[in-house]
Design a protein around this motif. Structure first.
Motif, PDB file in Angstrom:
ATOM      1  N   ALA A   1       6.473  -4.607   1.006  1.00  0.00           N
ATOM      2  CA  ALA A   1       6.889  -3.378   1.670  1.00  0.00           C
ATOM      3  C   ALA A   1       7.318  -2.405   0.577  1.00  0.00           C
ATOM      4  CB  ALA A   1       8.032  -3.653   2.632  1.00  0.00           C
ATOM      5  N   ILE A   2       6.873  -1.160   0.694  1.00  0.00           N
ATOM      6  CA  ILE A   2       7.133  -0.173  -0.358  1.00  0.00           C
ATOM      7  C   ILE A   2       7.909   1.002   0.219  1.00  0.00           C
ATOM      8  CG2 ILE A   2       6.077   1.289  -2.104  1.00  0.00           C
ATOM      9  CD1 ILE A   2       3.558  -0.488  -1.741  1.00  0.00           C
ATOM     10  N   ALA A   3       9.012   1.332  -0.435  1.00  0.00           N
ATOM     11  CA  ALA A   3       9.869   2.435   0.016  1.00  0.00           C
ATOM     12  C   ALA A   3       9.372   3.755  -0.559  1.00  0.00           C
ATOM     13  CB  ALA A   3      11.310   2.172  -0.397  1.00  0.00           C
ATOM     14  N   ALA A   4       8.144   4.108  -0.221  1.00  0.00           N
ATOM     15  CA  ALA A   4       7.564   5.383  -0.653  1.00  0.00           C
ATOM     16  C   ALA A   4       6.409   5.700   0.281  1.00  0.00           C
ATOM     17  CB  ALA A   4       7.073   5.300  -2.097  1.00  0.00           C
ATOM     18  N   PRO A   5       6.158   6.974   0.514  1.00  0.00           N
ATOM     19  CA  PRO A   5       5.035   7.337   1.403  1.00  0.00           C
ATOM     20  C   PRO A   5       3.693   7.110   0.710  1.00  0.00           C
ATOM     21  CG  PRO A   5       6.042   9.298   0.476  1.00  0.00           C
ATOM     22  CD  PRO A   5       6.903   8.140   0.053  1.00  0.00           C
ATOM     23  N   PRO A   6       2.652   6.826   1.503  1.00  0.00           N
ATOM     24  CA  PRO A   6       1.334   6.587   0.906  1.00  0.00           C
ATOM     25  C   PRO A   6       0.589   7.882   0.604  1.00  0.00           C
ATOM     26  CG  PRO A   6       1.214   6.260   3.255  1.00  0.00           C
ATOM     27  CD  PRO A   6       2.654   6.566   2.929  1.00  0.00           C
ATOM     28  N   SER A   7       1.173   8.724  -0.196  1.00  0.00           N
ATOM     29  CA  SER A   7       0.521   9.991  -0.530  1.00  0.00           C
ATOM     30  C   SER A   7       0.705  10.305  -2.008  1.00  0.00           C
ATOM     31  CB  SER A   7       1.093  11.137   0.314  1.00  0.00           C
ATOM     32  OG  SER A   7       2.462  11.279   0.069  1.00  0.00           O
ATOM     33  N   GLU A   8      -0.346  10.844  -2.603  1.00  0.00           N
ATOM     34  CA  GLU A   8      -0.348  11.292  -3.997  1.00  0.00           C
ATOM     35  C   GLU A   8       0.102  10.214  -4.980  1.00  0.00           C
ATOM     36  OE1 GLU A   8       1.586  15.045  -4.493  1.00  0.00           O
ATOM     37  OE2 GLU A   8       0.666  15.868  -2.697  1.00  0.00           O
ATOM     38  N   GLY A   9      -0.201   8.955  -4.687  1.00  0.00           N
ATOM     39  CA  GLY A   9       0.108   7.864  -5.608  1.00  0.00           C
ATOM     40  C   GLY A   9       1.559   7.446  -5.664  1.00  0.00           C
ATOM     41  N   GLU A  10       2.396   7.996  -4.794  1.00  0.00           N
ATOM     42  CA  GLU A  10       3.822   7.645  -4.829  1.00  0.00           C
ATOM     43  C   GLU A  10       4.038   6.170  -4.530  1.00  0.00           C
ATOM     44  OE1 GLU A  10       6.606  10.295  -2.827  1.00  0.00           O
ATOM     45  OE2 GLU A  10       5.019  11.796  -2.788  1.00  0.00           O
ATOM     46  N   ALA A  11       3.325   5.647  -3.525  1.00  0.00           N
ATOM     47  CA  ALA A  11       3.494   4.238  -3.166  1.00  0.00           C
ATOM     48  C   ALA A  11       2.987   3.323  -4.279  1.00  0.00           C
ATOM     49  CB  ALA A  11       2.773   3.940  -1.860  1.00  0.00           C
ATOM     50  N   ASN A  12       1.900   3.697  -4.940  1.00  0.00           N
ATOM     51  CA  ASN A  12       1.378   2.889  -6.047  1.00  0.00           C
ATOM     52  C   ASN A  12       2.377   2.828  -7.200  1.00  0.00           C
ATOM     53  OD1 ASN A  12      -1.004   2.376  -4.680  1.00  0.00           O
ATOM     54  ND2 ASN A  12      -2.065   4.113  -5.595  1.00  0.00           N
ATOM     55  N   ALA A  13       2.977   3.963  -7.529  1.00  0.00           N
ATOM     56  CA  ALA A  13       3.964   4.000  -8.607  1.00  0.00           C
ATOM     57  C   ALA A  13       5.188   3.170  -8.251  1.00  0.00           C
ATOM     58  CB  ALA A  13       4.371   5.441  -8.899  1.00  0.00           C
ATOM     59  N   GLU A  14       5.647   3.270  -7.007  1.00  0.00           N
ATOM     60  CA  GLU A  14       6.801   2.486  -6.557  1.00  0.00           C
ATOM     61  C   GLU A  14       6.471   0.994  -6.547  1.00  0.00           C
ATOM     62  OE1 GLU A  14      10.464   1.159  -5.012  1.00  0.00           O
ATOM     63  OE2 GLU A  14       9.897   2.944  -6.139  1.00  0.00           O
TER      64      GLU A  14
ATOM     65  N   LYS B   1      -7.132  -2.388  -9.063  1.00  0.00           N
ATOM     66  CA  LYS B   1      -8.033  -2.026  -7.962  1.00  0.00           C
ATOM     67  C   LYS B   1      -7.218  -1.620  -6.754  1.00  0.00           C
ATOM     68  CE  LYS B   1     -11.640  -5.398  -9.030  1.00  0.00           C
ATOM     69  NZ  LYS B   1     -12.334  -6.588  -8.529  1.00  0.00           N
ATOM     70  N   GLY B   2      -7.809  -0.781  -5.907  1.00  0.00           N
ATOM     71  CA  GLY B   2      -7.193  -0.453  -4.629  1.00  0.00           C
ATOM     72  C   GLY B   2      -6.273   0.739  -4.652  1.00  0.00           C
ATOM     73  N   GLY B   3      -6.578   1.738  -5.427  1.00  0.00           N
ATOM     74  CA  GLY B   3      -5.734   2.922  -5.514  1.00  0.00           C
ATOM     75  C   GLY B   3      -5.544   3.637  -4.185  1.00  0.00           C
ATOM     76  N   LYS B   4      -6.539   3.567  -3.302  1.00  0.00           N
ATOM     77  CA  LYS B   4      -6.439   4.242  -2.011  1.00  0.00           C
ATOM     78  C   LYS B   4      -6.528   3.253  -0.854  1.00  0.00           C
ATOM     79  CE  LYS B   4      -8.086   8.629  -3.642  1.00  0.00           C
ATOM     80  NZ  LYS B   4      -8.339   9.930  -3.120  1.00  0.00           N
ATOM     81  N   SER B   5      -6.233   2.003  -1.120  1.00  0.00           N
ATOM     82  CA  SER B   5      -6.330   0.955  -0.105  1.00  0.00           C
ATOM     83  C   SER B   5      -5.001   0.214  -0.013  1.00  0.00           C
ATOM     84  CB  SER B   5      -7.437  -0.026  -0.500  1.00  0.00           C
ATOM     85  OG  SER B   5      -7.417  -1.153   0.325  1.00  0.00           O
ATOM     86  N   ARG B   6      -4.779  -0.446   1.105  1.00  0.00           N
ATOM     87  CA  ARG B   6      -3.574  -1.278   1.216  1.00  0.00           C
ATOM     88  C   ARG B   6      -3.746  -2.591   0.467  1.00  0.00           C
ATOM     89  NH1 ARG B   6       0.054   0.070   5.955  1.00  0.00           N
ATOM     90  NH2 ARG B   6      -0.666   2.126   6.543  1.00  0.00           N
ATOM     91  N   ASP B   7      -4.991  -3.041   0.327  1.00  0.00           N
ATOM     92  CA  ASP B   7      -5.274  -4.255  -0.443  1.00  0.00           C
ATOM     93  C   ASP B   7      -5.486  -3.866  -1.888  1.00  0.00           C
ATOM     94  OD1 ASP B   7      -5.176  -6.000   1.785  1.00  0.00           O
ATOM     95  OD2 ASP B   7      -7.174  -5.340   2.374  1.00  0.00           O
ATOM     96  N   LYS B   8      -4.620  -4.345  -2.752  1.00  0.00           N
ATOM     97  CA  LYS B   8      -4.629  -3.937  -4.153  1.00  0.00           C
ATOM     98  C   LYS B   8      -4.677  -5.156  -5.067  1.00  0.00           C
ATOM     99  CE  LYS B   8      -1.774   0.018  -2.931  1.00  0.00           C
ATOM    100  NZ  LYS B   8      -2.795   1.040  -3.007  1.00  0.00           N
ATOM    101  N   VAL B   9      -5.099  -4.936  -6.294  1.00  0.00           N
ATOM    102  CA  VAL B   9      -5.041  -5.955  -7.329  1.00  0.00           C
ATOM    103  C   VAL B   9      -4.267  -5.365  -8.496  1.00  0.00           C
ATOM    104  CG1 VAL B   9      -6.342  -7.400  -8.926  1.00  0.00           C
ATOM    105  CG2 VAL B   9      -7.226  -6.990  -6.628  1.00  0.00           C
ATOM    106  N   LEU B  10      -3.185  -6.027  -8.857  1.00  0.00           N
ATOM    107  CA  LEU B  10      -2.364  -5.593  -9.988  1.00  0.00           C
ATOM    108  C   LEU B  10      -2.566  -6.553 -11.141  1.00  0.00           C
ATOM    109  CD1 LEU B  10       0.915  -4.829  -8.042  1.00  0.00           C
ATOM    110  CD2 LEU B  10      -0.620  -3.180  -9.034  1.00  0.00           C
ATOM    111  N   LYS B  11      -2.537  -6.030 -12.336  1.00  0.00           N
ATOM    112  CA  LYS B  11      -2.661  -6.855 -13.531  1.00  0.00           C
ATOM    113  C   LYS B  11      -1.325  -6.843 -14.250  1.00  0.00           C
ATOM    114  CE  LYS B  11      -6.157  -7.739 -16.986  1.00  0.00           C
ATOM    115  NZ  LYS B  11      -7.367  -7.217 -17.615  1.00  0.00           N
TER     116      LYS B  11
END
Length: 139
Positions: free
Chosen positions: A76-89, A109-119
């Motif tokens: 769960a991410i405490a940021a809105p899914p807009s302009e990369g805010e959720a990805n950064a959080e 992977k998954g910059g604009k998807s809910r399913d992401k891959v982080l390295k």
């Protein structure tokens, strides 16, 4: 180079002769290509890094690891899914949970998807990373 007409003729023959088109969807995505990878959402990547499959849930009240399943780690991410805010959080939060620098957590992977891959760019085993994520999910 083969012509388009030749391709269509071959493709039509395989369809008319009862050949099935390859399916799309989740069942088609799973296959022997992933048999070499470690089971679960955390796997070793090349160069001593670790890949983590994440199911992001943006717009939450506070950031938290919600669950760890065989497919992905729910976060769960405490940021809105807009302009990369959720990805950064997401990267910031997982760096805190895994006790690594923010620059060591990269969205692969998954910059604009809910399913992401982080390295995770640290020399840690997938088991160590998975243990920290499970510990955070249970707290």
């Amino acid at each position: 180079m083969p012509s388009l007409a030749g391709f269509l003729r071959v493709r039509a023959a395989s369809v008319w002769s009862g050949g099935a088109m390859p399916g799309k969807g989740k069942a088609a995505a799973k296959g022997p290509a992933e048999s070499g990878a470690a089971a679960g959402p955390v796997a070793a990547a090349g160069g001593g890094s670790v890949r983590v499959a994440v199911r992001a849930k943006p717009g939450a009240r506070c950031s938290a690891v919600t669950d760890v399943t065989a497919e992905a780690v729910g976060v769960a991410i405490a940021a809105p899914p807009s302009e990369g805010e959720a990805n950064a959080e997401l990267c910031r939060y997982l760096a805190k949970v895994l006790e690594v620098k923010k620059s060591d957590v990269v969205l692969e992977k998954g910059g604009k998807s809910r399913d992401k891959v982080l390295k995770i760019l640290v020399s840690a085993t997938p088991d160590e990373i998975l243990e920290k994520l499970k510990k955070e999910a249970s707290s």
